[in-house]
Design an enzyme around this catalytic site. Structure first.
Site, PDB file in Angstrom:
ATOM      1  N   LYS A 151       0.867   5.519   0.334  1.00 35.80           N
ATOM      2  CA  LYS A 151       0.111   6.703   0.743  1.00 35.80           C
ATOM      3  C   LYS A 151       0.111   7.722  -0.393  1.00 35.80           C
ATOM      4  O   LYS A 151       1.136   7.907  -1.069  1.00 35.80           O
ATOM      5  CB  LYS A 151       0.746   7.325   1.991  1.00 35.80           C
ATOM      6  CG  LYS A 151       0.682   6.423   3.202  1.00 35.80           C
ATOM      7  CD  LYS A 151      -0.742   6.254   3.707  1.00 35.80           C
ATOM      8  CE  LYS A 151      -0.799   5.342   4.917  1.00 35.80           C
ATOM      9  NZ  LYS A 151      -2.149   5.238   5.486  1.00 35.80           N
TER      10      LYS A 151
ATOM     11  N   GLU B   1      -8.169   3.961  -0.731  1.00 35.81           N
ATOM     12  CA  GLU B   1      -8.617   3.958   0.663  1.00 35.81           C
ATOM     13  C   GLU B   1      -8.847   5.396   1.144  1.00 35.81           C
ATOM     14  O   GLU B   1      -8.034   6.288   0.874  1.00 35.81           O
ATOM     15  CB  GLU B   1      -7.532   3.268   1.499  1.00 35.81           C
ATOM     16  CG  GLU B   1      -7.851   3.092   2.964  1.00 35.81           C
ATOM     17  CD  GLU B   1      -6.853   2.140   3.632  1.00 35.81           C
ATOM     18  OE1 GLU B   1      -6.475   1.117   3.007  1.00 35.81           O
ATOM     19  OE2 GLU B   1      -6.437   2.424   4.756  1.00 35.81           O
TER      20      GLU B   1
ATOM     21  N   LYS C 159       0.855  -1.205   0.000  1.00 34.27           N
ATOM     22  CA  LYS C 159       0.000   0.000   0.000  1.00 34.27           C
ATOM     23  C   LYS C 159       0.879   1.239   0.000  1.00 34.27           C
ATOM     24  O   LYS C 159       1.920   1.279   0.667  1.00 34.27           O
ATOM     25  CB  LYS C 159      -0.924   0.002   1.206  1.00 34.27           C
ATOM     26  CG  LYS C 159      -1.987   1.093   1.149  1.00 34.27           C
ATOM     27  CD  LYS C 159      -3.185   0.727   2.007  1.00 34.27           C
ATOM     28  CE  LYS C 159      -2.972   0.986   3.476  1.00 34.27           C
ATOM     29  NZ  LYS C 159      -4.065   0.450   4.301  1.00 34.27           N
TER      30      LYS C 159
ATOM     31  N   GLU D 150      -3.763  -6.174   6.618  1.00 35.58           N
ATOM     32  CA  GLU D 150      -2.642  -5.236   6.546  1.00 35.58           C
ATOM     33  C   GLU D 150      -1.496  -5.676   7.470  1.00 35.58           C
ATOM     34  O   GLU D 150      -1.731  -6.197   8.552  1.00 35.58           O
ATOM     35  CB  GLU D 150      -3.212  -3.889   7.009  1.00 35.58           C
ATOM     36  CG  GLU D 150      -2.285  -2.751   7.091  1.00 35.58           C
ATOM     37  CD  GLU D 150      -3.061  -1.440   7.321  1.00 35.58           C
ATOM     38  OE1 GLU D 150      -4.120  -1.469   7.982  1.00 35.58           O
ATOM     39  OE2 GLU D 150      -2.597  -0.396   6.832  1.00 35.58           O
TER      40      GLU D 150
ATOM     41  N   HIS E 243      -8.612  -2.729   9.274  1.00 32.66           N
ATOM     42  CA  HIS E 243      -7.552  -1.740   9.519  1.00 32.66           C
ATOM     43  C   HIS E 243      -6.887  -2.095  10.841  1.00 32.66           C
ATOM     44  O   HIS E 243      -7.574  -2.400  11.817  1.00 32.66           O
ATOM     45  CB  HIS E 243      -8.158  -0.341   9.598  1.00 32.66           C
ATOM     46  CG  HIS E 243      -7.163   0.702  10.032  1.00 32.66           C
ATOM     47  ND1 HIS E 243      -7.094   1.184  11.327  1.00 32.66           N
ATOM     48  CD2 HIS E 243      -6.191   1.328   9.346  1.00 32.66           C
ATOM     49  CE1 HIS E 243      -6.123   2.082  11.403  1.00 32.66           C
ATOM     50  NE2 HIS E 243      -5.559   2.187  10.228  1.00 32.66           N
TER      51      HIS E 243
HETATM   52 MG    MG Z   1      -5.655   3.884   5.930  1.00 31.24          MG
END
Ligand code: MG
Length: 373
Positions: A175, A230, A173, A328, A306
């Site tokens: 950002k 997300e 993932k 995650e 999460h």
């Molecule tokens: Mg997040």
């Protein structure tokens, strides 16, 4: 069994590297305010929340547990989880000041401790107790801890390559939420090029984008085969998420900032979410998390928790719930536990110790504990 004492605690544990940032937050430590419930049987249960390690606010959570919740718990049978959840949730002075926020985070920590106790009393890891299965299903891990917004593009690319080509992860993932979305796109493109097709690549805006920005840039991200976007928009904006979900081909993931079952129900009813991301540390514990996961399953929506708990509890709840196939991976506090969440060949290893995975080592308490006052 009776609860005989309630012991709050606060740990502050350094994150990987010096400091991490997303589009809205910046932090150096992960905060772990929590509680150990001691019983007359000799068993203890541990639960905790997850914060940005700001001592004054962590003390508000610990203070709620010690001063408001503890008198409601002492002398009670910890097996009556639903009764105790409602007793604290509906306690009028607490409800008056918050059905969300500090009181809910405190209740979440208590609820996790109660589930930890239940599993320990049964002599089983929580996932086995919740699923009534002896064998764990596969649970894929994707790595979040290399794609922070404050890292240089080369670093983000190198991390994604290492995770996927050396460490066995099949997803990463990244950002997003730079002042210029073109820079985000360039970073995502560089990572996609480095990891190749066939590896899951998620992006996370942490609520930063206005709807128009999302509508404009999601099609370009889609061309890079982004698996989900997300929290593209502000956390509470249901109509905007519904519009984006209807007009964008990238699935929308969200839930880490939603406090209640009702919040999730409103998003799901509006068609505003595809990947549902409940968190035991934001919802009030395993009890409310399971209600949300069941609701998602009824709507055929996948659940990808999460990890405000940094995986320990969600590893159990995810292994136990049929809506979960992926979780995650962020390793910041795993060294604090007697059985740290572990990934092998891209999948989580099912825990074997009785409990919810929340038992802290004495060394972690000694090293990271903060004064409660
Ligand atoms: Mg997040």
């Amino acid at each position: 069994m009776q609860i005989v004492s309630v012991e709050p605690f606060i740990l502050h544990v350094p994150v990987t590297g010096q400091e991490i940032a997303d589009s809205m937050h910046r932090l150096t430590h992960w905060g772990v305010p929590g509680v150990i419930l001691h019983t007359d049987s000799g068993l203890s249960g541990c639960g905790y929340s997850g914060t940005h390690a700001h001592l004054p606010t962590d003390r508000l959570i610990a203070g709620f547990i010690a001063q408001t919740a503890a008198p409601l718990l002492l002398g009670e049978d910890p097996a009556r989880i639903e009764h105790l959840w409602k007793k604290i949730y509906h306690f009028p002075p607490a409800q008056w000041v918050g059905r969300a926020g500090i009181t809910h985070l405190g209740l979440g920590a208590i609820d996790v401790a109660l589930w930890d106790l239940r599993a320990k009393a049964a002599g089983k890891p929580l996932w086995q107790l919740m699923s009534a299965q002896a064998e764990a299903p596969k649970l894929e891990a994707y790595n979040t801890d290399g794609g922070w917004l404050n890292l240089a593009r080369e670093t983000v690319v190198a991390n994604a390559k290492r995770f996927t080509q050396e460490e066995g992860f099949r997803g990463v993932k990244l950002k997003i939420g730079k002042p210029d979305p073109a820079e985000d796109l360039a970073r995502v493109a560089a990572v996609r090029k480095a990891i190749g097709p066939g590896v899951k690549l998620m992006v996370d805006a942490n609520g930063k984008w206005p709807l128009q920005t999302a509508l404009e840039w999601c099609p370009r991200l889609r061309e890079l085969d982004v698996y989900w976007i997300e929290e593209p928009l502000w956390y509470d904006d249901i109509p905007a998420h519904a519009e984006l979900a209807a007009r964008s081909e990238i699935p929308v993931a969200l839930g880490e900032q939603l406090y209640s079952f009702h919040d999730f129900r409103n998003f799901i009813r509006a068609g505003a979410v595809r990947f549902v991301q409940p968190d035991v540390t934001r919802l009030a514990g395993v009890t409310e998390w399971k209600q949300v996961a069941d609701l998602a399953a009824e709507h055929d929506l996948p659940v990808a928790a999460h990890v405000g708990d940094m995986m320990q509890v969600h590893l159990h709840t995810s292994l136990a719930h049929p809506a979960c196939a992926i979780l995650e991976y962020i390793p910041w506090i795993r060294r604090c536990f007697t059985e740290p969440a572990t990934v092998q060949d891209g999948d989580f290893v099912p825990p074997q110790e009785p409990g919810a995975g929340t038992t802290l080592t004495a060394e972690a308490i000694e090293k990271f504990a903060q004064p409660l006052q």
